[in-house]
Design an enzyme around this catalytic site. Structure first.
Site, PDB file in Angstrom:
ATOM      1  N   HIS A  96      22.166 -23.108  -6.042  1.00 28.18           N
ATOM      2  CA  HIS A  96      23.314 -23.169  -5.122  1.00 28.18           C
ATOM      3  C   HIS A  96      22.864 -22.607  -3.871  1.00 28.18           C
ATOM      4  O   HIS A  96      22.706 -23.251  -2.466  1.00 28.18           O
ATOM      5  CB  HIS A  96      24.382 -22.332  -5.405  1.00 28.18           C
ATOM      6  CG  HIS A  96      25.430 -23.014  -5.259  1.00 28.18           C
ATOM      7  ND1 HIS A  96      26.929 -22.251  -5.684  1.00 28.18           N
ATOM      8  CD2 HIS A  96      25.790 -23.411  -4.063  1.00 28.18           C
ATOM      9  CE1 HIS A  96      27.914 -22.941  -4.481  1.00 28.18           C
ATOM     10  NE2 HIS A  96      27.705 -23.263  -3.614  1.00 28.18           N
ATOM     11  N   GLU A 177      24.426 -25.392   2.721  1.00 30.02           N
ATOM     12  CA  GLU A 177      23.862 -23.503   2.819  1.00 30.02           C
ATOM     13  C   GLU A 177      23.613 -22.700   3.537  1.00 30.02           C
ATOM     14  O   GLU A 177      23.767 -21.851   3.723  1.00 30.02           O
ATOM     15  CB  GLU A 177      23.023 -23.698   1.548  1.00 30.02           C
ATOM     16  CG  GLU A 177      24.077 -24.139   0.148  1.00 30.02           C
ATOM     17  CD  GLU A 177      25.205 -23.256   0.059  1.00 30.02           C
ATOM     18  OE1 GLU A 177      24.209 -21.941  -0.596  1.00 30.02           O
ATOM     19  OE2 GLU A 177      25.516 -23.412  -0.412  1.00 30.02           O
ATOM     20  N   HIS A 181      25.455 -19.975   5.485  1.00 26.53           N
ATOM     21  CA  HIS A 181      25.388 -18.432   4.503  1.00 26.53           C
ATOM     22  C   HIS A 181      23.843 -18.078   5.547  1.00 26.53           C
ATOM     23  O   HIS A 181      23.709 -16.954   5.922  1.00 26.53           O
ATOM     24  CB  HIS A 181      25.408 -18.615   3.724  1.00 26.53           C
ATOM     25  CG  HIS A 181      26.507 -18.934   2.137  1.00 26.53           C
ATOM     26  ND1 HIS A 181      27.383 -18.260   2.641  1.00 26.53           N
ATOM     27  CD2 HIS A 181      26.293 -20.093   1.920  1.00 26.53           C
ATOM     28  CE1 HIS A 181      27.945 -19.053   1.592  1.00 26.53           C
ATOM     29  NE2 HIS A 181      27.249 -20.152   1.385  1.00 26.53           N
TER      30      HIS A 181
END
EC number: 4.6.1.19
Length: 327
Positions: A96, A177, A181
């Site tokens: 993930h 992602e 992040h």
């Protein structure tokens, strides 16, 4: 993917909400980041929490912005793009991402809109609210081309095998992602690379570091060793997953479920157990010494809630991959 949202408090800060924020989280110089000369401090330790940490530390060498790190994995049973060749690997959970939370468990997102490569930002504002700064959809070449231009064809092949999206191309997921992040980590800030910075090497470094930790987390193997294997006929209990993964990792991870709530199933009718019933994800928590790329970590128990799953005995399904969905 509808499983990307986190369960903790979102904290908007200046770097996250300023339109087209500077590429520097802390206003670092692009010189003098020889991390071998920096102390190997542990993220979330007192020196990294000081209000003037950015003045006292080289934040390019010690993660001071999001020092509580999570390596997160999915258990998916299909991709929805099997016809295009996007399939799931055998006998392993998929990546993930790697998330930098603040040390109190809160977090921020989309911290540098100059490095926003997500074609479908989720959420579409920096604070997840209607009054937040809009995260503009990226319309350029996909992040896979970033790897190709830097000659990272082996990395690209690995990611297409183990970092799999559902319902959209893998490259969209990777871009999400990094943009949501990766841009919130002090150690991947572009000034950290000095005057010889090559465009998108920060993106590649974030991907490689995410994989570094993921490769140490054989979730499927830890569960299989405890006789917890995917099955369309066997039901499991949350404690079986917690026991197996705690034994393997050395700390209790967060275990996430999707599917119907137990009290909405036939078996759970009338129950007070409102947890979900289909195993879908796991989050491993840790702090790091020095730069995250060095891989020196300390395993931590999950903060806050450690599961969204039903706790009733035999309430959980750990489903097999859909026929035709395996690589």
């Amino acid at each position: 993917m509808n499983l990307m949202m986190k369960h903790y408090q979102l904290i908007p800060i200046a770097a996250a909400v300023a339109p087209l924020a500077s590429a520097s989280l802390y206003g670092q110089s692009n010189l003098n980041h020889s991390c071998v000369l920096s102390p190997k401090l542990l993220s979330c330790s007192p020196p990294t929490l000081h209000s003037n940490a950015s003045r006292l530390l080289d934040t390019c060498c010690v993660e001071t912005y999001g020092g509580l790190l999570l390596s997160t994995q999915f258990w998916s049973t299909y991709t929805g793009l099997e016809a295009q060749g996007q399939k799931l690997p055998k006998d392993t959970w998929t990546i993930h991402g790697m998330w930098p939370d603040f040390c109190n468990g809160s977090y921020t997102q989309y911290c540098d809109l100059n490095r926003q490569y997500d074609p479908v930002p989720s959420p579409n504002t920096t604070n997840g609210l209607r009054n937040g700064t809009v995260v503009p959809a990226y319309k350029g070449a996909n992040v896979g081309t970033f790897l190709e231009k830097l000659g990272k064809f082996d990395l690209l092949a690995y990611m297409n095998k183990f970092w799999i999206n559902q319902g959209a191309p893998n490259t969209d997921f990777w871009a999400h992602e990094f943009s949501k992040h990766g841009t919130c980590m002090s150690t991947f800030d572009t000034p950290c690379y000095g005057p010889s910075y090559v465009e998108h090497e920060d993106v590649v470094d974030f991907f490689e570091t995410t994989i570094l930790y993921d490769q140490r987390l054989p979730t499927w193997g830890w569960l299989s060793a405890a006789n917890v294997r995917p099955s369309n006929s066997t039901n499991y209990t949350l404690s079986e997953f917690q026991s197996a993964l705690s034994k393997g990792y050395g700390a209790l991870p967060y275990i996430g479920c999707s599917g119907p709530r137990y009290n909405n199933t036939v078996a759970g009718a009338g129950s007070r157990d409102t947890g979900f019933t289909v195993i879908s994800e796991v989050w491993y928590y840790y702090n790091v010494f020095g730069h995250p790329r060095e891989g020196n970590w300390i395993h931590l128990n999950a903060t806050g809630s450690n599961s969204s799953c039903a706790t009733t005995r035999g309430a959980l399904r750990y489903l097999e991959r859909t026929p035709g969905s395996l690589q």
